[in-house]
Design a protein around this motif. Structure first.
Motif, short mmCIF file in Angstrom:
data_model
loop_
_atom_site.label_atom_id
_atom_site.label_comp_id
_atom_site.label_asym_id
_atom_site.label_seq_id
_atom_site.Cartn_x
_atom_site.Cartn_y
_atom_site.Cartn_z
N ARG A 152 0.83 -1.20 0.00
CA ARG A 152 0.00 0.00 0.00
C ARG A 152 0.87 1.26 0.00
O ARG A 152 0.58 2.22 -0.71
CB ARG A 152 -0.92 0.03 1.23
CG ARG A 152 -2.06 -0.96 1.20
CD ARG A 152 -2.94 -0.84 2.43
NE ARG A 152 -3.68 0.41 2.42
CZ ARG A 152 -3.62 1.33 3.37
NH1 ARG A 152 -2.81 1.16 4.40
NH2 ARG A 152 -4.34 2.43 3.28
N TRP A 153 1.93 1.24 0.79
CA TRP A 153 2.82 2.39 0.86
C TRP A 153 3.48 2.63 -0.50
O TRP A 153 3.55 3.77 -0.97
CB TRP A 153 3.89 2.17 1.93
CG TRP A 153 4.72 3.38 2.19
CD1 TRP A 153 4.52 4.32 3.15
CD2 TRP A 153 5.89 3.79 1.46
NE1 TRP A 153 5.49 5.30 3.08
CE2 TRP A 153 6.34 5.01 2.05
CE3 TRP A 153 6.59 3.27 0.40
CZ2 TRP A 153 7.46 5.68 1.58
CZ3 TRP A 153 7.71 3.95 -0.08
CH2 TRP A 153 8.14 5.13 0.52
N ALA A 154 3.96 1.57 -1.13
CA ALA A 154 4.63 1.70 -2.42
C ALA A 154 3.67 2.22 -3.48
O ALA A 154 4.03 3.09 -4.29
CB ALA A 154 5.23 0.35 -2.84
N PHE A 155 2.46 1.70 -3.49
CA PHE A 155 1.45 2.16 -4.46
C PHE A 155 1.13 3.63 -4.24
O PHE A 155 1.08 4.42 -5.19
CB PHE A 155 0.18 1.32 -4.34
CG PHE A 155 -0.93 1.76 -5.25
CD1 PHE A 155 -0.87 1.48 -6.61
CD2 PHE A 155 -2.03 2.45 -4.75
CE1 PHE A 155 -1.90 1.89 -7.46
CE2 PHE A 155 -3.05 2.87 -5.58
CZ PHE A 155 -2.98 2.58 -6.94
N ALA A 156 0.93 4.00 -2.97
CA ALA A 156 0.63 5.41 -2.66
C ALA A 156 1.78 6.31 -3.04
O ALA A 156 1.57 7.44 -3.52
CB ALA A 156 0.30 5.55 -1.18
N TYR A 157 3.01 5.82 -2.85
CA TYR A 157 4.17 6.65 -3.20
C TYR A 157 4.24 6.89 -4.70
O TYR A 157 4.48 8.01 -5.16
CB TYR A 157 5.47 6.00 -2.73
CG TYR A 157 6.67 6.77 -3.22
CD1 TYR A 157 7.08 7.93 -2.57
CD2 TYR A 157 7.36 6.38 -4.37
CE1 TYR A 157 8.15 8.68 -3.04
CE2 TYR A 157 8.42 7.12 -4.85
CZ TYR A 157 8.82 8.27 -4.18
OH TYR A 157 9.85 9.01 -4.66
N VAL A 158 4.04 5.84 -5.50
CA VAL A 158 4.12 5.99 -6.96
C VAL A 158 3.03 6.93 -7.47
O VAL A 158 3.30 7.83 -8.29
CB VAL A 158 4.01 4.61 -7.64
CG1 VAL A 158 3.88 4.77 -9.16
CG2 VAL A 158 5.23 3.75 -7.31
N ILE A 159 1.80 6.75 -6.99
CA ILE A 159 0.71 7.65 -7.41
C ILE A 159 1.03 9.07 -6.98
O ILE A 159 0.83 10.03 -7.73
CB ILE A 159 -0.63 7.19 -6.82
CG1 ILE A 159 -1.00 5.80 -7.35
CG2 ILE A 159 -1.73 8.20 -7.16
CD1 ILE A 159 -1.18 5.73 -8.85
N GLY A 160 1.52 9.23 -5.75
CA GLY A 160 1.87 10.56 -5.26
C GLY A 160 2.99 11.19 -6.07
O GLY A 160 2.97 12.40 -6.34
N ASP A 161 3.96 10.38 -6.48
CA ASP A 161 5.08 10.90 -7.26
C ASP A 161 4.62 11.34 -8.65
O ASP A 161 5.06 12.36 -9.19
CB ASP A 161 6.17 9.84 -7.37
CG ASP A 161 7.53 10.42 -7.71
OD1 ASP A 161 7.68 11.65 -7.70
OD2 ASP A 161 8.45 9.63 -7.98
N LEU A 162 3.71 10.57 -9.26
CA LEU A 162 3.14 10.96 -10.54
C LEU A 162 2.37 12.27 -10.42
O LEU A 162 2.45 13.15 -11.29
CB LEU A 162 2.22 9.85 -11.06
CG LEU A 162 2.90 8.58 -11.57
CD1 LEU A 162 1.88 7.49 -11.81
CD2 LEU A 162 3.68 8.87 -12.85
N LYS A 163 1.63 12.40 -9.34
CA LYS A 163 0.86 13.63 -9.10
C LYS A 163 1.79 14.82 -8.93
O LYS A 163 1.55 15.91 -9.46
CB LYS A 163 -0.05 13.41 -7.89
CG LYS A 163 -0.71 14.62 -7.31
CD LYS A 163 0.07 15.13 -6.10
CE LYS A 163 0.23 14.05 -5.05
NZ LYS A 163 1.07 14.52 -3.93
#
Length: 396
Positions: A152-163
């Motif tokens: 969950r943390w990794a997924f949230a980080y990638v989406i956050g980084d794209l944003k």
């Protein structure tokens, strides 16, 4: 506090920023006090300190001022519920523990600490369990749960980084920019990115805390239901705010709204107006929390007032929505995938239409830019070799 002033505000040096949270200590001590009169004094001390810090002081970064101010007001409303409106030692207890009066002294301190920080009441007798995502089962085991939080943390980080990559590259998201300047398609994307900025940032923190606490045996997997209900829940505006969005504010918003409507205004249960009176009061209080944050960033009332307008309009849309749903039921329209699909479009349309009322002054003031200066970026590092990218100004 430093005596130096900047634009009429007292500057709080970095070394003294932790002192801003002295009200958290006052809150915890207040919960341990049996006297209502003394608890009220503690609450008034919190009001005085937080008012000074939010309105008359700065830590030197408007984005941090915004976050601290939101935290102060949320804590004050929670403290009003626990220190003034209720007797916490009598009314609140963990489900798996005895009541306060039967706890040893050291467990009473832990009880007070958790009560003041567990915003959703997970594992407590006041948790609104029906509106939270299902609690994870303890039978899944510690390491399986931790692995899930890592994912969950990794997924949230990638989406956050794209944003954040979007924010850095689009002038509309820079200081002085506007979500409207690139047309309706980009406006929709910017609004989605804004809500992602809030939600995935919170998921990063939540998944990290959940994984660490369960790994160290401090808590169980069942104590950590997901923070958000998921967009699948958001087929009405009411459900978006009441089920899909985080419920960190539900307890103190509901408790204070009920106090105003039932104790001050005297509206009784059974009155058909009560439901909507409390709906508008709840969004008014939520607007007040975010109004103070906006004011701390902008330092003027005009932009902050737009924040309040945004939240009150959510209540107005829900009122309209309830009327349409009731009318549809009278026509014999039943719930189904097509109705829910239309509902998702309805929710997205209202969010895209109304969110800029709240965000435009913040974006123009550099809210998005101030919040993420030169952070590590995996996306731009792999893509462009820029591991700590700044905001690009070539489009201005």
């Amino acid at each position: 506090m430093s005596p130096h002033l900047a634009n009429g505000l007292t500057v709080i040096p970095p070394a003294l920023v932790p002192c801003c949270f002295v009200t958290s200590v006052i809150f915890i001590v207040g919960l341990l006090v049996p006297s209502l009169a003394i608890r009220r004094v503690f609450f008034l001390c919190m009001v005085a300190i937080d008012t000074f810090i939010a309105f008359f002081a700065t830590v030197g970064n408007p984005w941090q001022d915004h976050g601290l101010a939101n935290t102060y007001v949320s804590q004050l409303l929670l403290a009003c519920d626990f220190l003034v409106l209720h007797d916490p030692q009598r009314d609140y207890h963990r489900i798996d523990e005895t009541k306060y009066r039967d706890l040893p002294w050291w467990k009473r301190i832990m009880w007070a600490f958790e009560l003041s920080t567990n915003m959703r009441g997970i594992g407590w007798n006041w948790e609104a369990a029906k509106v939270h995502p299902p609690h994870p089962s303890d039978s899944m085991g510690r390491f399986r749960f931790v692995l899930r939080q890592v994912v969950r943390w990794a997924f949230a980080y990638v989406i956050g980084d794209l944003k954040l990559t979007l924010f850095r590259k689009r002038p509309a998201c820079h200081a002085g920019g506007s979500f409207f300047q690139d047309g309706p398609g980009w406006l929709t994307l910017y609004v989605a990115a804004f809500y992602s900025d809030i939600s995935f940032g919170m998921i990063l923190t939540h998944s990290l805390l959940a994984g660490v606490c369960v790994l160290l045996g401090i808590s169980k997997p069942s104590h950590w239901p997901n923070l958000f209900g998921g967009f699948q829940q958001a087929y009405t505006v009411r459900r978006f705010w009441g089920r899909a969005w985080h419920q960190l504010c539900r307890q103190f918003l509901t408790a204070n709204a009920q106090f105003v409507s039932r104790s001050i205004l005297g509206v009784k249960k059974g009155n058909p107006l009560l439901r909507y009176l409390e709906l508008y009061l709840t969004f008014f209080l939520s607007g007040a929390v975010h109004w103070v944050g906006s004011y701390a960033l902008l330092r003027h009332h005009t932009g902050a007032n737009r924040t309040m307008l945004f939240f009150l309009l959510q209540a107005a849309v829900i009122t309209l929505e309830d009327f349409i749903v009731a009318f549809g039921k009278r026509l014999g329209i039943k719930d189904g995938w097509s109705v829910r699909l239309l509902g998702y479009v309805w929710v997205v349309a209202w969010l895209v239409l109304l969110t800029p009322i709240w965000t435009e002054p913040l974006v123009k003031a550099g809210f998005l830019e101030l919040s993420h200066q030169n952070e590590f970026s995996l996306v731009q590092g792999i893509w462009e070799g820029k591991w700590h990218p700044g905001y690009e100004r070539t489009g201005l």
